[in-house]
Motif scaffolding. Structure first.
Motif, mmCIF file in Angstrom:
data_model
loop_
_atom_site.group_PDB
_atom_site.id
_atom_site.type_symbol
_atom_site.label_atom_id
_atom_site.label_comp_id
_atom_site.label_asym_id
_atom_site.label_seq_id
_atom_site.Cartn_x
_atom_site.Cartn_y
_atom_site.Cartn_z
ATOM 1 N N ALA A 140 97.471 9.822 83.140
ATOM 2 C CA ALA A 140 96.033 9.627 83.328
ATOM 3 C C ALA A 140 95.315 10.957 83.521
ATOM 4 N N VAL A 141 95.885 11.829 84.321
ATOM 5 C CA VAL A 141 95.260 13.137 84.563
ATOM 6 C C VAL A 141 95.206 13.939 83.267
ATOM 7 N N PHE A 142 96.310 14.000 82.537
ATOM 8 C CA PHE A 142 96.339 14.779 81.302
ATOM 9 C C PHE A 142 95.357 14.221 80.273
ATOM 10 N N SER A 143 95.274 12.908 80.144
ATOM 11 C CA SER A 143 94.351 12.308 79.176
ATOM 12 C C SER A 143 92.897 12.580 79.537
ATOM 13 N N ALA A 144 92.559 12.423 80.801
ATOM 14 C CA ALA A 144 91.176 12.638 81.236
ATOM 15 C C ALA A 144 90.761 14.100 81.071
ATOM 16 N N VAL A 145 91.630 15.017 81.449
ATOM 17 C CA VAL A 145 91.299 16.446 81.321
ATOM 18 C C VAL A 145 91.178 16.831 79.854
ATOM 19 N N LYS A 146 92.090 16.355 79.028
ATOM 20 C CA LYS A 146 92.038 16.682 77.599
ATOM 21 C C LYS A 146 90.746 16.163 76.981
#
Length: 88
Positions: free
Chosen positions: A62-68
């Motif tokens: 979730a963190v990686f998707s949101a930041v990307k």
């Protein structure tokens, strides 16, 4: 392929690298708060429970998707402001 897409490719790659670094730091900080531990569990960590491993993987994704998404969107917006065309 449009020239703007080709010209944006190196920018997109650089933004991907930056977003990975930002997301990694955010995830580590979030895990410290949620897990009260320094390192998140690996899938093959024998001492960790299924719940810990799956929670860590879900949070990381979730963190990686949101930041990307945020970094990609910001990059596209700046590109439009500078060139007048949307890179996508």
């Amino acid at each position: 392929m449009k020239a703007s897409k080709v010209a944006y490719k190196p920018v997109g790659l650089a933004l991907g690298f930056v977003s990975g670094m930002i997301a990694s730091r955010l995830f580590r900080q979030a895990w410290k708060v949620l897990g009260n531990e320094q390192d998140a569990p690996d899938a093959t960590d024998e001492e960790r429970t299924w719940g810990e491993v799956l929670l860590a993987a879900t949070l990381q994704g979730a963190v990686f998707s949101a930041v990307k998404a945020a970094v990609d969107r910001a990059g596209a917006t700046v590109t439009r402001r500078l060139t007048g065309t949307w890179p996508g």
